[in-house]
Write an enzyme that holds these catalytic residues in place. Sequence first.
Site, PDB file in Angstrom:
ATOM      1  N   PRO A  97      65.158  50.622  63.043  1.00  0.00           N
ATOM      2  CG  PRO A  97      66.494  49.419  64.476  1.00  0.00           C
ATOM      3  CD  PRO A  97      65.658  50.671  64.504  1.00  0.00           C
ATOM      4  N   GLY A 153      61.608  45.634  61.552  1.00  0.00           N
ATOM      5  CA  GLY A 153      61.332  44.159  62.121  1.00  0.00           C
ATOM      6  C   GLY A 153      62.130  43.994  63.448  1.00  0.00           C
ATOM      7  CB  SER A 171      60.079  49.920  61.843  1.00  0.00           C
ATOM      8  OG  SER A 171      59.967  48.487  61.468  1.00  0.00           O
ATOM      9  CG  ASP A 224      53.686  47.569  67.647  1.00  0.00           C
ATOM     10  OD1 ASP A 224      53.694  47.151  68.862  1.00  0.00           O
ATOM     11  OD2 ASP A 224      54.743  47.153  66.738  1.00  0.00           O
TER      12      ASP A 224
HETATM   13  O1  PMV Z   1      58.010  42.987  66.880  1.00  0.00           O
HETATM   14  P1  PMV Z   1      56.892  43.929  67.050  1.00  0.00           P
HETATM   15  O2  PMV Z   1      57.255  45.608  67.192  1.00  0.00           O
HETATM   16  O3  PMV Z   1      56.250  43.881  65.758  1.00  0.00           O
HETATM   17  O4  PMV Z   1      56.216  43.458  68.303  1.00  0.00           O
HETATM   18  C1  PMV Z   1      55.304  42.265  68.192  1.00  0.00           C
HETATM   19  C2  PMV Z   1      54.416  42.159  69.309  1.00  0.00           C
HETATM   20  C3  PMV Z   1      53.618  40.837  69.706  1.00  0.00           C
HETATM   21  O5  PMV Z   1      53.084  41.100  70.806  1.00  0.00           O
HETATM   22  C4  PMV Z   1      54.528  39.611  69.517  1.00  0.00           C
HETATM   23  C5  PMV Z   1      52.666  40.781  68.241  1.00  0.00           C
HETATM   24  C6  PMV Z   1      51.632  41.995  68.395  1.00  0.00           C
HETATM   25  O6  PMV Z   1      51.059  42.220  67.591  1.00  0.00           O
HETATM   26  O7  PMV Z   1      51.214  42.546  69.667  1.00  0.00           O
END
Ligand code: PMV
Length: 350
Positions: free
Chosen positions: A112, A114, A119, A164
């Site tokens: 999914p 965001g 993703s 990520d």
């Molecule tokens: O929601 P996601 O999977 O984009 O994760 C964001 C994670 C944060 O620590 C809030 C931001 C980041 O770039 O690490």
Amino acid sequence: MTVSSAPGKVYLFGEHAVVYGEPAVPCAIERRATVTVDARSDDHIRVQARDLSLDGFTVEYAGDTAERPDVDVPEGLVDAAMGYIDAAVEQARDAADAPDAGFDITVESEIPLGAGLGSSAAVVVAGIDAATRELGVELSKEEIADRAYRAEYDVQDGQASRADTFCSAMGGAVRVEGDDCRCIETPNLPFVVGFDGGAGDTGELVAGVRDLRAEYGFAADTVESIGDIVRAGEERLYDADPDSEPTADLLAELGRLMDFDHGLLEALGVSSRTLDNMVWAAREAGAHGAKLTGAGGGGCIVALDETPETRTALRYTAECRDAFRAELDREGVRVESAGDGTAAADRGDA
Ligand code: PMV
């Protein structure tokens, strides 16, 4: 034609704090984005996106996303999706030294958008792998991770950690602290994911934590405490035997640390009623622990439970749109179908 796929991820611990140099431990899960790339004879990019939790759309454009495509889906999502694909294409062109390469690109994703499952990173990682291979260049997983990070960094105006993209490229559990990224050998962890059908605004949520941290010393301490939780959790992971099933002690302690992490994220204002309700449904069903994953605000929670109970309880929870077991993905980015190399030869790039 070249097809590559890359996994999404959950954060075992450490989202948000990772933005301020604390370590984080994301884990890749068996939910993938698949990108199909076909080299064109001109420099156009044609993108078709399906199953992105938004109605499928097709756009064709020659330049960058400044030339707005005419499609009937919310602008923000199109901008986001096109921005990531653009950035991935730029990285692939650069890596293959083929600045004018054009592509037909199809994106399919089981992750999914965001919702805290990485993703965009999975699409960027798979896109760079497929597009470079299509141009006759094979990058190492580390190089793909680095280029995918730079792509996300550009799209997110510098508000991206390496977590990520490194996790999606390498697979398994990883540890990220600033620019230092490494893989952690872990036993298979019994993740269950609950999804509320929504999405949080990562930029806004990160900005909210930044403001709180600047205003209150105790908010800055809270961010540091999340780092302490990650350090405690990773010690337990290093001690565990990666080739055996996780012990009851390991799951109990990781779960306790996940609960603690969620409490601190809640205090930092990045949880939501739907996320909290899913977290509590998981805990009451007997999960070892549960927390939001990713930026928060809406989207997904992750729980640890080797039994079917948590998934069943989540499915009966009003706020939960979907609940699924998410196996640890140890592979990371992989090529699903390799081109025959003629695309590169035709262009004279290889
Ligand atoms: O929601 P996601 O999977 O984009 O994760 C964001 C994670 C944060 O620590 C809030 C931001 C980041 O770039 O690490």
